[in-house]
Each structure stands twice: as structure tokens, then as C-alpha cells.
Design a protein around this motif. Sequence first.
Motif, PDB file in Angstrom:
ATOM      1  N   VAL A  47       0.862  -1.175   0.000  1.00 51.30           N
ATOM      2  CA  VAL A  47       0.000   0.000   0.000  1.00 51.30           C
ATOM      3  C   VAL A  47       0.903   1.230   0.000  1.00 51.30           C
ATOM      4  N   ASN A  48       0.820   2.023  -1.060  1.00 49.67           N
ATOM      5  CA  ASN A  48       1.631   3.224  -1.210  1.00 49.67           C
ATOM      6  C   ASN A  48       0.842   4.450  -0.767  1.00 49.67           C
ATOM      7  N   ILE A  49       1.421   5.251   0.117  1.00 50.72           N
ATOM      8  CA  ILE A  49       0.784   6.493   0.552  1.00 50.72           C
ATOM      9  C   ILE A  49       1.588   7.674   0.016  1.00 50.72           C
ATOM     10  N   VAL A  50       0.906   8.576  -0.682  1.00 54.28           N
ATOM     11  CA  VAL A  50       1.526   9.776  -1.242  1.00 54.28           C
ATOM     12  C   VAL A  50       0.750  11.005  -0.782  1.00 54.28           C
ATOM     13  N   ARG A  51       1.236  12.195  -1.206  1.00 51.29           N
ATOM     14  CA  ARG A  51       0.588  13.433  -0.788  1.00 51.29           C
ATOM     15  C   ARG A  51      -0.035  14.205  -1.941  1.00 51.29           C
ATOM     16  N   LYS A  52       0.305  13.820  -3.184  1.00 51.68           N
ATOM     17  CA  LYS A  52      -0.175  14.567  -4.346  1.00 51.68           C
ATOM     18  C   LYS A  52      -0.664  13.609  -5.422  1.00 51.68           C
ATOM     19  N   GLN A  53      -1.599  14.083  -6.247  1.00 57.04           N
ATOM     20  CA  GLN A  53      -2.156  13.241  -7.293  1.00 57.04           C
ATOM     21  C   GLN A  53      -1.110  12.871  -8.330  1.00 57.04           C
ATOM     22  N   GLU A  54      -0.210  13.805  -8.657  1.00 58.87           N
ATOM     23  CA  GLU A  54       0.818  13.476  -9.644  1.00 58.87           C
ATOM     24  C   GLU A  54       1.750  12.376  -9.154  1.00 58.87           C
ATOM     25  N   GLN A  55       1.930  12.297  -7.827  1.00 58.61           N
ATOM     26  CA  GLN A  55       2.739  11.215  -7.262  1.00 58.61           C
ATOM     27  C   GLN A  55       2.002   9.885  -7.397  1.00 58.61           C
ATOM     28  N   ALA A  56       0.704   9.917  -7.169  1.00 62.67           N
ATOM     29  CA  ALA A  56      -0.107   8.715  -7.344  1.00 62.67           C
ATOM     30  C   ALA A  56      -0.072   8.257  -8.800  1.00 62.67           C
ATOM     31  N   ASP A  57      -0.167   9.210  -9.717  1.00 64.04           N
ATOM     32  CA  ASP A  57      -0.131   8.877 -11.142  1.00 64.04           C
ATOM     33  C   ASP A  57       1.206   8.262 -11.528  1.00 64.04           C
ATOM     34  N   LEU A  58       2.291   8.784 -10.964  1.00 60.86           N
ATOM     35  CA  LEU A  58       3.631   8.261 -11.243  1.00 60.86           C
ATOM     36  C   LEU A  58       3.738   6.801 -10.846  1.00 60.86           C
ATOM     37  N   LEU A  59       3.283   6.468  -9.642  1.00 58.67           N
ATOM     38  CA  LEU A  59       3.375   5.093  -9.155  1.00 58.67           C
ATOM     39  C   LEU A  59       2.459   4.155  -9.937  1.00 58.67           C
ATOM     40  N   LYS A  60       1.267   4.615 -10.255  1.00 56.32           N
ATOM     41  CA  LYS A  60       0.343   3.766 -11.014  1.00 56.32           C
ATOM     42  C   LYS A  60       0.882   3.475 -12.404  1.00 56.32           C
ATOM     43  N   ALA A  61       1.591   4.449 -12.974  1.00 56.53           N
ATOM     44  CA  ALA A  61       2.197   4.236 -14.281  1.00 56.53           C
ATOM     45  C   ALA A  61       3.297   3.181 -14.213  1.00 56.53           C
ATOM     46  N   GLN A  62       3.842   2.980 -13.013  1.00 53.81           N
ATOM     47  CA  GLN A  62       4.886   1.974 -12.806  1.00 53.81           C
ATOM     48  C   GLN A  62       4.300   0.640 -12.334  1.00 53.81           C
ATOM     49  N   GLY A  63       2.977   0.533 -12.348  1.00 47.42           N
ATOM     50  CA  GLY A  63       2.338  -0.733 -12.019  1.00 47.42           C
ATOM     51  C   GLY A  63       1.791  -0.863 -10.621  1.00 47.42           C
ATOM     52  N   ALA A  64       1.934   0.186  -9.790  1.00 50.71           N
ATOM     53  CA  ALA A  64       1.428   0.112  -8.416  1.00 50.71           C
ATOM     54  C   ALA A  64      -0.072  -0.147  -8.409  1.00 50.71           C
ATOM     55  N   ILE A  65      -0.506  -1.032  -7.530  1.00 54.91           N
ATOM     56  CA  ILE A  65      -1.923  -1.413  -7.474  1.00 54.91           C
ATOM     57  C   ILE A  65      -2.685  -0.577  -6.460  1.00 54.91           C
ATOM     58  N   HIS A  66      -2.113  -0.393  -5.287  1.00 54.54           N
ATOM     59  CA  HIS A  66      -2.795   0.332  -4.214  1.00 54.54           C
ATOM     60  C   HIS A  66      -2.031   1.620  -3.900  1.00 54.54           C
ATOM     61  N   VAL A  67      -2.616   2.755  -4.247  1.00 56.59           N
ATOM     62  CA  VAL A  67      -2.016   4.059  -3.979  1.00 56.59           C
ATOM     63  C   VAL A  67      -3.067   4.941  -3.310  1.00 56.59           C
ATOM     64  N   CYS A  68      -2.749   5.459  -2.134  1.00 49.68           N
ATOM     65  CA  CYS A  68      -3.673   6.304  -1.381  1.00 49.68           C
ATOM     66  C   CYS A  68      -3.085   7.703  -1.228  1.00 49.68           C
ATOM     67  N   ASN A  69      -3.881   8.707  -1.534  1.00 52.80           N
ATOM     68  CA  ASN A  69      -3.453  10.098  -1.449  1.00 52.80           C
ATOM     69  C   ASN A  69      -3.880  10.669  -0.104  1.00 52.80           C
ATOM     70  N   ALA A  70      -2.900  11.011   0.731  1.00 53.37           N
ATOM     71  CA  ALA A  70      -3.195  11.515   2.075  1.00 53.37           C
ATOM     72  C   ALA A  70      -3.925  12.849   2.042  1.00 53.37           C
ATOM     73  N   ALA A  71      -3.898  13.541   0.914  1.00 54.65           N
ATOM     74  CA  ALA A  71      -4.589  14.826   0.799  1.00 54.65           C
ATOM     75  C   ALA A  71      -6.047  14.668   0.385  1.00 54.65           C
ATOM     76  N   SER A  72      -6.463  13.457   0.056  1.00 55.14           N
ATOM     77  CA  SER A  72      -7.840  13.220  -0.377  1.00 55.14           C
ATOM     78  C   SER A  72      -8.791  13.225   0.816  1.00 55.14           C
ATOM     79  N   PRO A  73     -10.001  13.762   0.645  1.00 56.15           N
ATOM     80  CA  PRO A  73     -10.978  13.740   1.748  1.00 56.15           C
ATOM     81  C   PRO A  73     -11.420  12.322   2.113  1.00 56.15           C
ATOM     82  N   THR A  74     -11.197  11.368   1.223  1.00 55.73           N
ATOM     83  CA  THR A  74     -11.582   9.972   1.497  1.00 55.73           C
ATOM     84  C   THR A  74     -10.360   9.113   1.866  1.00 55.73           C
TER      85      THR A  74
END
Length: 386
Positions: A204-231
Motif C-alpha cells: 500500500v503506497n501512501i503519497v501526498r499529491k495526485q501526480e505522485q499517485a499517477d507516477l506510481l500507477k504508471a509503474q504498475g502500483a496497485i494500491h495508492v492512497c493520497n493523504a490529501a484526499s478527503p476519502t
Amino acid sequence: MSIDSTRTALQLRSLIKRSGELELSLASVDVPRPGANEVLVRIEAAPLNPSDLGLLFGAADMSTAKGSGTAERPVVTARVPDGGMKSMAGRLDVSMPVGNEGAGVVVEAGASAAAQALLGKTVAVIGGAMYSQYRCLPVDQCLVLPDGATPAEGASSFVNPLTALGMVETMRREGHTALVHTAAASNLGQMLNKICLKDGIGLVNIVRKQEQADLLKAQGAIHVCNAASPTFMQDLTEAVAATGATIAFDATGGGKLAGQILSCMEAALSRKGGEYSRYGSTTHKQVYLYGGLDTSPTEFSRNFGMAWGMGGWLLFSFLQKIGAASANVLKQRVVAELKTTFASHYSQEISLAEALDPDVIAIYNKRATGEKFLINPGKGLAGARG
């Protein structure tokens, strides 16, 4: 870059004075002749890792940094706030070399067969003081790089790769099957993502920005959670439930994130049902703090039962704990996957003098994703390589 006839070379030093001032400078130091089981390495690449910046700047407020000296021998000074001086007590008025790791070419070797075997080899090295033109080191602190690998490709062979592998090894040794990682878009985080994908480990990858989440997903990451998201808390609970992660490695250190991870682990475990207990689930949940990106106090609400732990994790202590044989297994994996799993990318290569430019410091001290700097101690010098 050849060894000066006087056998002196430049080394970056960090000094915190009792007056409350940080001073960064380039010092002339003697270049030693290697002992029987030592080698002299011409350092051609050394990364600026967050752990290096902690020693380089100490508790100084780098917004107060000022440059002086000459272009060849720059000096940077900055104020250390009164509140930070207590934590610096052990290093006051001691000029300290900086740089945990690096890579270069062995130019001199001691008499032992092991040392002689490294002569002319390109090696990755660890042992401190790597922001230097030359380093004399024991053979066992060198890692021979694959044929064709450059010092720049091998400069980050120790800290980030072994930390990522160490996290996975800690997970296995402590009986967990999946893990959570924060600041996950970092150079280290990207390596950990590649390891887990290759080894079939839930991450489970935790990031702070959407572009960071996009970077990891582009590298195949399955679970990425954005700490800045309201959910975020809901998203994290879902990801933890999907992976079964019960161990986490937190690079932020301060704030509420470590406690939030434990809370989501408990929430995920409670979904499994079973007999109610006011003490929470019996499954142990562990968070290790291994960085300090957030310097505020660590805060948490104990809503995750009684089977939990929160502590520190340090690479060098981990390697000592598992022993030389097990550590060597991890090192050999780094060599085998140097240009794939453990490939590092740098935004800029700078010289020792450029590393002491206040404008350059302002960039690499941001510690931003995608802004990793590499120091080449020979850059800008006559005959320099790398």
C-alpha cells in the motif's frame, strides 16, 4: 582527476559552532595510502540523500543561508535557532565530513589479495565522508559493480536499495505478509514498489499529491492512497483490507500519519468478524518510523486495540542484526538488478563547489520528488572524469 602531488584533495565539511552558526566549506585533507586490506577510491558520484542533508545542515534554518568565499572555495553560513542547539550538542565545534555512499574507481590498493583484486574496478562504497575527491576504505565496504556500469549508476547502491530490501526482509522475519509505505513516490518508494511487484508482495503506497499517485500507477502500483484526499482514511482501510498489510514504514515520522495507519489496520481486521473484544484484534500491527520529513511531534489516538507497536527502524542497525552473510545476499541482489529494480534517476549532477551555492541548496533541500541531486567531486577540475 589525478591525485595531487602533495596527496591532498577536497572534502565537503559541516561545522556547527557554539555561537549558533552553521558553516559549510571545502577543506583540503590528506589522501592516505591504503593499508593491507584497504583501497583508495576516486569518488566520481555521490547522491544527496535525505539522511545526508540531516548531517549536512543539522538544525540550521537554511532560509538564512548566505554565501561567501571564492568560486573554488565557497563558504555557506546559516543560523541555528536557539531551540535547535540542544540537539546539536554532540557535534558543536566539530568539523564533520558528509555523504553516506558513493561510487568511483579503485586507483590504489593494499597488499592483500582481496584489495589487489579491486584495483581498477568500478565500485559502490559506503562509510561516510563521500563528498570527497578520494576515500580510503576497507575492502568489505566496497561493492563491485557489473561490467559496463558507471559510477553514477552505482552511486545509490546502498542506502535506498538496501533500505527497500530491508523493509521487505523485516516484514518476512516478523511474520507479516504485506506492508504499507509512506512518501511512496520517492526514489526509495519506487524501488520498493518494483520489488513488491516482482516478488508478489502486497504493498500500500501512501503519497501526498495526485501526480505522485499517477507516477506510481504508471509503474504498475496497485494500491495508492493520497493523504490529501478527503476519502483518505476510507481508501487506506480498503487498501489495507485488500492486501492484509499489518506492518508499515513511515518516512514522515511526525504528525498523525503513523496513528492513522494503525487505525486503518485495526478497522480492516475488524471486518473479519469473530468474537468481540474491547481490547481490539489480537493480530499485531506494527509501524516503524524510519525518517523525519515531518519534524512535528508524532500524534496518535489509541483506537487500534492493544496489539500494536510503534518504533524506529534504521538500515545500519538492521544490517548488523541480520549479519554479514544475510546482508551480502541483499547486496548481491542489488548488483544483479542495478539497472532495473534499483535504477536511480537524478535531476542534476553538481560539483562540490556547486553543492555550496545557496541557490542550489534551496532546490535540493526541498527534498521534492524528482529532484534528487548527484555530486561529482571531480566535476569542473582539470582531467576530471565521470
